[in-house]
Design a protein around this motif. Structure first.
Motif, PDB file in Angstrom:
ATOM      1  N   ARG A 197       0.830  -1.200   0.000  1.00 36.93           N
ATOM      2  CA  ARG A 197       0.000   0.000   0.000  1.00 36.93           C
ATOM      3  C   ARG A 197       0.871   1.259   0.000  1.00 36.93           C
ATOM      4  O   ARG A 197       0.528   2.256  -0.643  1.00 36.93           O
ATOM      5  N   VAL A 211       2.060   1.804  -3.552  1.00 37.10           N
ATOM      6  CA  VAL A 211       0.953   2.274  -4.390  1.00 37.10           C
ATOM      7  C   VAL A 211       0.705   3.751  -4.167  1.00 37.10           C
ATOM      8  O   VAL A 211       0.531   4.534  -5.111  1.00 37.10           O
ATOM      9  N   HIS A 212       0.704   4.185  -2.934  1.00 35.25           N
ATOM     10  CA  HIS A 212       0.376   5.572  -2.629  1.00 35.25           C
ATOM     11  C   HIS A 212       1.552   6.511  -2.889  1.00 35.25           C
ATOM     12  O   HIS A 212       1.345   7.706  -3.103  1.00 35.25           O
ATOM     13  N   SER A 240      -4.896   6.324  -5.519  1.00 30.96           N
ATOM     14  CA  SER A 240      -3.639   6.578  -4.816  1.00 30.96           C
ATOM     15  C   SER A 240      -3.491   8.067  -4.518  1.00 30.96           C
ATOM     16  O   SER A 240      -4.067   8.924  -5.202  1.00 30.96           O
ATOM     17  N   ASP A 241      -2.694   8.364  -3.487  1.00 27.69           N
ATOM     18  CA  ASP A 241      -2.522   9.751  -3.073  1.00 27.69           C
ATOM     19  C   ASP A 241      -1.834  10.610  -4.129  1.00 27.69           C
ATOM     20  O   ASP A 241      -1.926  11.836  -4.088  1.00 27.69           O
ATOM     21  N   SER A 242      -1.133   9.993  -5.076  1.00 33.65           N
ATOM     22  CA  SER A 242      -0.425  10.763  -6.100  1.00 33.65           C
ATOM     23  C   SER A 242      -1.367  11.540  -7.000  1.00 33.65           C
ATOM     24  O   SER A 242      -0.922  12.405  -7.761  1.00 33.65           O
ATOM     25  N   ARG A 277      -7.777  12.533  -2.633  1.00 35.51           N
ATOM     26  CA  ARG A 277      -8.451  11.240  -2.778  1.00 35.51           C
ATOM     27  C   ARG A 277      -9.899  11.336  -2.320  1.00 35.51           C
ATOM     28  O   ARG A 277     -10.814  10.805  -2.953  1.00 35.51           O
TER      29      ARG A 277
END
Length: 691
Positions: free
Chosen positions: A140, A143-144, A163-165, A174
């Motif tokens: 996780r 991914v973020h 994802s936070d990106s 998000r």
């Protein structure tokens, strides 16, 4: 829960365990006297109240001791387990923070197994769960933390994971996007790439995993280009949706577009460049309609650069496009080819229509250009070439060449606009082949130099020789200069040819000097070479290389060459003269405007054009020209040479006019280096030597 909503009080597990142990202890103490009687203890003891009270007290103590022991062993482990679970819950709940900052490793959170009982089994199970959660936490976090946006769409197109990106890519958080339909973020022109549920559409109309580029709305209202990779996992019972990975390629696409524009457009004017014109012209020539090319060259533009500087010239050039565009159609193409050359493609027009358009463009460019308050006037010469529909296929390069020929014809005739005339085109395929063969001939040293002596009319002494280039063609034999020099002088090939002739002449001069034959040699320069700033350096470098004194070399320039760019020519000749190289004006008399420049030029010799010398005995006008040139040369302190002396009568007439030097077949034809060396030796013994 009670009716009023309060949570009823409940005893904890350890409280219940304590009460249970106490009751168990009292029960044991109560039955212990009976058990003692079975063991044979006298009844007077077992039935005594004191004994029974002691048994009850002992049972109660035993129960409390058991409770404390359980609490100590089991309770402490449960408290450790609860603490570990709290740490794991915190880590799993905020994976990004734990990934960015220090976190306790899984080894520290693990429980000691210690035994194989139920507590040990529970600890081992907890440790296995901890390892699995640690792997999940790392996944996780990756991914973020990735720069790409990763998302999961439900079968109906809503965003269920993100994802936070996404905040860095699209500016949204998000929380703002979770639960929204993906179609709300897409540009309307890209909506056809997706089904109503948000799944990408394959070419056959069926949703499928693929990679494509879409425009997505940024939080600030702009659009970003995303390269989307999708994977259809709606049939997966675990995922049950569409996996999306999106990468921001906006900057990359913008860079590609800028590079594409730079490759096909001129940086100064913003107009399409030569490459764009050739591509568009080739495309138009594949169609059935005719195509016209207008090639424009600004006259007197060089004066602007030389007088005011290149910054003024650049700003003038930047105004050409805005002058031309309003006068052409949307389908027409205006391009800058380089320097002060511009071109226009006119599809679907006749020759008359193309010439009329050229006249309009010429009139527009005839209006002064305002640069920093200065009104700058430049004329333009326009060549027109038209490819007729249905005729033999013509390449855009050939059509552009035809327009170039017409443009130079317009310059020569000062007509402004000129339509290409095939009968006046000497730039045929054979000329191109000739130039190609000559380039090879230069590499293979096929050029040879012949020499024609020049003699003093008074003493008969040899005053010098003129170098005349020849081409020993491997198939056509020995070619005179008239068969290849006119074509070469229009190209950059004239420079390596000039260098080759200079090398051959200076090598021969070195041999003659070694033999004691001190005779200067004249070498002809083209107008193209005369205005090159590097010419003096090239000449002086070769003089040093061959070890020949500069005074032994005489450079001949034509009168017309001096008129092309007089200031540049004066500068180049001045540097050569200062180094000791003699300067001669060839073919003098063909352009009397050059006489005004003579007093400003470092010239020591003028040569009367052979056309006047050949007719001077039969034409009083030609004789008057020859007399005027000789008198002018003597007034300016120059040596006068008469070319083309073919008979004795002409030689005597020149002697009567006090001409200094003569050159022609009467005295000697042009000879090879070997033959002229023998001739020079005999001339030294007999000054009256003839051919």
């Amino acid at each position: 829960m009670t009716d009023d909503g309060d949570i009823p009080l409940r005893w904890s597990a350890f409280t219940l365990l304590a009460v249970g142990m106490a009751v168990l202890g009292l029960a044991v103490g109560a039955v212990f006297p009976s058990f003692a009687e079975l063991l044979g203890v006298p009844a007077r003891y077992t039935g005594a109240p004191t004994f029974r009270a002691a048994c009850l007290a002992a049972g109660l103590v035993l129960g409390c001791a058991n409770w404390l022991l359980v609490r100590r062993i089991i309770g402490s482990r449960l408290r450790v387990l609860a603490g570990r679970l709290s740490d794991i819950a915190t880590t799993v709940g905020n994976p990004v923070a734990s990934a960015q900052g220090p976190s306790r490793p899984a080894a520290e959170l693990a429980l000691p197994v210690g035994s194989r009982d139920d507590l040990g089994i529970t600890a081992a199970a907890f440790n296995a769960l901890l390892a699995a959660l640690d792997h999940e936490r790392r996944f996780r976090s990756v991914v973020h933390a990735t720069n790409d946006v990763m998302a999961l769409l439900t079968p109906t197109g809503e965003i269920s994971f993100l994802s936070d990106s996404v905040a860095d890519v699209l500016g949204w958080t998000r929380e703002e996007l979770l639960g929204r339909h993906v179609g709300g973020l897409l540009h309307a022109e890209d909506a056809d790439l997706f089904t109503a549920s948000g799944a990408p559409i394959a070419p056959d109309g069926q949703p499928l995993s693929r990679v494509f580029v879409v425009r997505a709305r940024h939080r600030d209202g702009s659009w970003r280009h995303l390269e989307v990779s999708s994977s259809d996992r709606r049939g997966d019972p675990v995922i049950g949706g569409l996996l999306i990975t999106a990468r921001d390629v906006t900057d990359r696409l913008e860079l590609q577009q800028r590079l594409a524009v730079q490759a096909t457009h001129d940086a100064l004017t913003g107009l399409p460049n030569r490459a764009a014109l050739l591509a568009r012209g080739a495309e138009l020539l594949t169609g059935p309609a005719r195509l016209a090319v207008l090639l424009m060259d600004l006259d007197r533009f060089k004066e602007v650069n030389d007088t005011l500087g290149h910054s003024y010239g650049d700003r003038l050039l930047a105004q050409v496009g805005p002058r031309l565009r309003p006068l052409v159609r949307d389908v027409d193409l205006v391009a800058r080819l380089g320097g002060d050359e511009f071109a226009v493609l006119l599809p679907g027009v006749t020759a008359a229509e193309a010439c009329a358009a050229a006249a309009r463009l010429q009139a527009a460019l005839g209006t002064p250009f305002l640069v920093d308050g200065l009104a700058l006037d430049v004329d333009v010469s326009i060549g027109v070439a038209v490819a007729v529909a249905g005729a033999e296929s013509l390449e855009i390069g050939a059509l552009l060449r035809q327009a170039d020929i017409a443009m130079y014809t317009a310059k020569e005739r000062q007509s402004g606009v000129q339509l290409y005339d095939p009968s006046a085109d000497d730039h045929d395929r054979s000329r191109l082949l000739l130039l190609s063969e000559l380039r090879l001939g230069l590499a293979q040293s096929q050029l040879v130099v012949h020499y024609q002596p020049q003699l003093s009319l008074d003493s008969g002494r040899v005053t010098g020789v003129e170098a005349l280039v020849r081409w020993q063609h491997p198939v056509r034999g020995l070619l005179g200069p008239v068969e290849f020099l006119p074509a070469v002088e229009r190209t950059a090939l004239i420079e390596p040819l000039t260098d080759a002739v200079l090398d051959a002449v200076l090598a021969q001069l070195r041999e003659w000097c070694a033999e004691g034959i001190a005779v200067p040699v004249s070498v002809n320069l083209s107008a193209r070479s005369l205005i090159r700033a590097d010419l003096p350096d090239r000449v002086l470098s070769r003089l040093r290389t061959h070890g020949v004194p500069a005074a032994m070399l005489r450079l001949e320039v034509t009168e017309s060459a001096l008129l092309t760019e007089p200031e540049r020519a004066r500068e180049v000749l001045g540097r050569l003269h200062a180094a000791g190289v003699a300067i001669s004006i060839d073919d003098f008399g063909t352009g009397f405007s050059a006489m005004s420049h003579l007093k400003h030029l470092p010239v020591s010799e003028i040569k009367v054009d052979r056309s006047y010398v050949a007719e001077m005995t039969s034409s009083t006008e030609d004789a008057a020209v020859v007399r005027s040139v000789i008198d002018l040369g003597h007034e300016l302190g120059m040596t006068v040479v008469a070319e083309g002396v073919e008979d004795t009568l002409t030689a005597e007439a020149l002697a009567s006019l006090r001409c200094d030097v003569v050159q022609g077949h009467l005295f000697s034809v042009p000879r090879t280096a070997v033959d002229v060396t023998d001739w020079l030796r005999s001339a030294a013994r007999s000054p009256a030597a003839r051919s």
